[in-house]
Write an enzyme that holds these catalytic residues in place. Structure first.
Site, mmCIF file in Angstrom:
data_model
loop_
_atom_site.group_PDB
_atom_site.id
_atom_site.type_symbol
_atom_site.label_atom_id
_atom_site.label_comp_id
_atom_site.label_asym_id
_atom_site.label_seq_id
_atom_site.Cartn_x
_atom_site.Cartn_y
_atom_site.Cartn_z
ATOM 1 N N GLY A 228 0.826 -1.195 0.000
ATOM 2 C CA GLY A 228 0.000 0.000 0.000
ATOM 3 C C GLY A 228 0.862 1.247 0.000
ATOM 4 C CB THR A 230 5.304 5.619 1.331
ATOM 5 O OG1 THR A 230 5.762 4.903 0.169
ATOM 6 C CG2 THR A 230 6.501 5.915 2.215
ATOM 7 C CB THR A 232 -0.627 2.992 4.929
ATOM 8 O OG1 THR A 232 -1.422 3.931 4.231
ATOM 9 C CG2 THR A 232 -1.508 2.109 5.758
ATOM 10 C CD GLU A 250 5.425 -6.704 -1.907
ATOM 11 O OE1 GLU A 250 4.344 -6.631 -2.487
ATOM 12 O OE2 GLU A 250 6.176 -7.686 -1.993
ATOM 13 C CB CYS A 284 3.279 -0.087 -7.151
ATOM 14 S SG CYS A 284 3.463 -1.841 -7.505
ATOM 15 C CD GLU A 387 2.751 5.969 -5.389
ATOM 16 O OE1 GLU A 387 2.247 6.074 -4.267
ATOM 17 O OE2 GLU A 387 3.052 4.868 -5.896
HETATM 18 P P1 NAD Z 1 -3.305 2.466 1.419
HETATM 19 O O1 NAD Z 1 -2.011 2.502 2.152
HETATM 20 O O2 NAD Z 1 -4.243 3.590 1.603
HETATM 21 O O3 NAD Z 1 -4.145 1.157 1.803
HETATM 22 C C1 NAD Z 1 -3.608 -0.142 1.647
HETATM 23 C C2 NAD Z 1 -4.291 -1.085 2.619
HETATM 24 O O4 NAD Z 1 -3.925 -0.712 3.955
HETATM 25 C C3 NAD Z 1 -5.818 -1.029 2.581
HETATM 26 O O5 NAD Z 1 -6.322 -2.338 2.745
HETATM 27 C C4 NAD Z 1 -6.155 -0.151 3.765
HETATM 28 O O6 NAD Z 1 -7.435 -0.364 4.294
HETATM 29 C C5 NAD Z 1 -5.083 -0.574 4.765
HETATM 30 N N1 NAD Z 1 -4.794 0.389 5.837
HETATM 31 C C6 NAD Z 1 -4.970 1.726 5.824
HETATM 32 N N2 NAD Z 1 -4.577 2.255 7.008
HETATM 33 C C7 NAD Z 1 -4.127 1.231 7.766
HETATM 34 C C8 NAD Z 1 -3.568 1.142 9.073
HETATM 35 N N3 NAD Z 1 -3.387 2.197 9.837
HETATM 36 N N4 NAD Z 1 -3.188 -0.074 9.522
HETATM 37 C C9 NAD Z 1 -3.327 -1.165 8.745
HETATM 38 N N5 NAD Z 1 -3.864 -1.145 7.503
HETATM 39 C C10 NAD Z 1 -4.246 0.041 7.014
HETATM 40 O O7 NAD Z 1 -2.920 2.243 -0.103
HETATM 41 P P2 NAD Z 1 -3.896 2.253 -1.349
HETATM 42 O O8 NAD Z 1 -4.311 3.675 -1.598
HETATM 43 O O9 NAD Z 1 -4.914 1.194 -1.177
HETATM 44 O O10 NAD Z 1 -2.913 1.762 -2.527
HETATM 45 C C11 NAD Z 1 -2.135 2.610 -3.298
HETATM 46 C C12 NAD Z 1 -0.689 2.580 -2.843
HETATM 47 O O11 NAD Z 1 -0.198 1.253 -2.849
HETATM 48 C C13 NAD Z 1 0.228 3.362 -3.764
HETATM 49 O O12 NAD Z 1 1.130 4.113 -2.999
HETATM 50 C C14 NAD Z 1 0.991 2.259 -4.518
HETATM 51 O O13 NAD Z 1 2.253 2.630 -5.003
HETATM 52 C C15 NAD Z 1 1.093 1.229 -3.460
HETATM 53 N N6 NAD Z 1 1.349 -0.090 -4.061
HETATM 54 C C16 NAD Z 1 2.578 -0.650 -3.921
HETATM 55 C C17 NAD Z 1 2.869 -1.885 -4.502
HETATM 56 C C18 NAD Z 1 4.223 -2.548 -4.360
HETATM 57 O O14 NAD Z 1 4.318 -3.720 -4.702
HETATM 58 N N7 NAD Z 1 5.250 -1.871 -3.889
HETATM 59 C C19 NAD Z 1 1.869 -2.540 -5.240
HETATM 60 C C20 NAD Z 1 0.638 -1.931 -5.369
HETATM 61 C C21 NAD Z 1 0.373 -0.704 -4.768
#
Ligand code: NAD
Length: 486
Positions: A228, A230, A232, A250, A284, A387
């Protein structure tokens, strides 16, 4: 027409949230709800962890071949339900049906097949001390694993975490994104059909706070794998670090695409279109900064802008569509704000930048954005450092290989890079100097599940994939056997 309900999977049963709450799931191409998902709370997570804990003893002791057979049955069921899952993924996320059908759902199935094979074929480690002693390494599953995933490639990334965790003998509580819960819920149903023992896989829907946060804080969840954003990832680290949990993060990216003076543009252009705009740029690994040798700048930008103008934005279910809907109105607004910022920073919008004008009537309330190319911005500006995660690409020039590498490395992230050159020596030399989890040479998004996957710097901590995943999800004990008396 009643809308589908996406329920939790806890202890082998599909269940409503304990509080009976629901959250609408929105089809971003229409701007309308298409279903509802369980809106869980701390109590649901605690129940799921309890059931995963209860299932651990038997599952972890089962032969690898048994676990692998369960994973393969689930993979087969994903294939059998490929069209249904792909359509749902498109409706839930906004991606084109083609992207889901051809890439993402088949990949979810291959995640399970790959790790089923991996645990059946993995070999152990032994370190001999001659006549004195023999060391061998035992690797045991760690217990209950929390798998937290994002909205951009919902089933593909959810299964990337769940498959190795289960294959190595752990039990799982998975939390998909609250924005795209649909296919995770179907996965839960299919896992029951596949005959997984109760409690081995649990799936809890709901928001990051409370569901994700509770999973990270829960004392019985010793391992967290997170994909997710950075920020978070930083919040999760702050909680999990002092509890000494094992953590794989990741995170985000700001990936460079480097076009050297000798790049074969005929070969590169179709791949660079993909790396820029696949899944509306919501991958990503998408390349969002294109660095071009100044001798090729005009040729490249003319071709790139023309090809970008030719992309068709529209109904994700239409097979002719290249670019579907952004995942939500909020995310569309965030990306649009970056385009405004780019203008304020002095950037030239060479194409795109607004809402498409030729959308089909039924998509008029959808979250659509034209693919956008920005020219003329310096390395240090926010547009080139942060990003954006949308169909927005910035093009910069460079004069030397050293400058290209400095620019590639000159951001807080280090996830993926794609490098275009026909000079073998230059390719290897530059690849070894780029601070990035992946460097693709003359390609993009070629993925072998055996390779290490992860990011440098703010793009993540740790590696998954292949052996790295088998190690991440197990705990090692070195057994040292003395061979001589005294
Ligand atoms: P996000 O961080 O908002 O959410 C990701 C997940 O974390 C969701 O399921 C969300 O409900 C959960 N979450 C949120 N707050 C939390 C907390 N405090 N504790 C535990 N879980 C929590 O990310 P997003 O908006 O869903 O995804 C987009 C991001 O993901 C972009 O920055 C993208 O680059 C990144 N991403 C990275 C990869 C990689 O492999 N490096 C792959 C795909 C996406």
């Amino acid at each position: 027409m009643t809308m589908p309900s996406y329920r939790n999977l806890i202890n082998g049963e599909m269940r409503d949230a304990l509080d009976g709450h629901w959250r609408d799931t929105i089809n971003p191409a229409l701007g309308q709800p298409h279903g509802r998902a369980a809106e869980s709370s701390v109590g649901d997570v605690d129940l799921a962890v309890r059931s995963a804990l209860d299932a651990f003893t038997e599952w972890s002791a089962a032969p690898a071949a048994y676990r692998a057979a369960c994973l393969r049955r689930l993979a087969d069921l994903i294939d059998e339900n490929g069209e249904r899952l792909s359509r749902l993924e498109s409706i839930d996320q906004g991606k084109t049906l083609r992207q889901a059908l051809e890439i993402e759902i088949p990949r979810a199935a291959s995640n399970f097949r790959f790790f089923a094979g991996a645990v059946e074929h993995v070999s152990g480690e032994m370190h001999s001390m001659g006549n004195a002693a023999l060391n061998y390494t035992l690797r045991r599953p760690r217990g209950v694993v929390g798998c937290i995933s994002p909205w951009n490639l919902p089933l593909y990334l959810f299964t990337w975490k769940i498959a190795p965790a289960l294959a190595t003998g752990n039990t799982v509580v998975g939390k998909p994104s609250e924005i795209t819960p649909a296919t995770a819920s179907i996965l839960g149903e299919l896992s029951i059909e596949a005959g997984f023992p109760r409690g081995v896989l649990n799936i809890v829907h709901g928001c990051g706070d409370p569901v994700g946060r509770r999973l990270v804080e829960h004392p019985d969840v010793g391992t967290i794998t997170f994909t997710g954003g950075t920020s978070t990832g930083a919040a999760i680290s702050a909680t999990a670090g002092p509890m000494f949990k094992r953590l794989s993060l990741e995170l985000g990216g700001k990936n460079p695409v480097i076009i050297c003076e000798d790049a074969d543009l005929d070969r590169a252009m179709p791949q660079i279109m993909r790396s820029s705009f696949s899944n509306q740029g919501e991958i990503c690994l998408c390349g969002s900064r294109i660095l071009v040798h100044r001798s090729r700048m005009k040729e490249f930008t003319d071709r790139f802008v023309e090809m970008t103008r030719g992309l068709k934005v529209g109904d994700p279910l239409d097979p002719e569509t290249d670019i579907g809907a952004m995942v939500s109105k909020e995310h569309l607004e965030s990306v649009a704000n970056y385009i405004r910022l780019a203008r304020e920073e002095g950037g030239v919008i060479a194409c795109g930048g607004g809402r498409p004008t030729h959308l089909p009537e039924h998509c008029r309330d959808g979250s659509f954005l034209e693919p956008t190319v920005i020219l003329g911005l310096p390395q240090e500006c926010r547009t080139n450092q942060e990003e954006i995660f949308g169909p927005v690409v910035s093009v910069q020039g460079f004069d030397t290989n050293v400058e290209a590498v400095e620019r590639a490395n000159g951001v807080p992230y280090g996830l993926a890079c794609s490098l275009w050159t026909n000079d073998l020596t230059r390719a290897h030399r530059m690849a070894s100097r780029i601070d990035s989890g992946i460097v693709w040479i003359n390609c993009w998004m070629v993925r072998d599940l055996r390779t290490p996957f992860g990011g440098w710097k703010h793009s993540g901590v740790g590696r998954e994939g292949g052996e790295e995943a088998l190690k991440f999800f197990t705990e090692a004990t070195n057994v040292c056997v003395a061979l001589e008396d005294g």
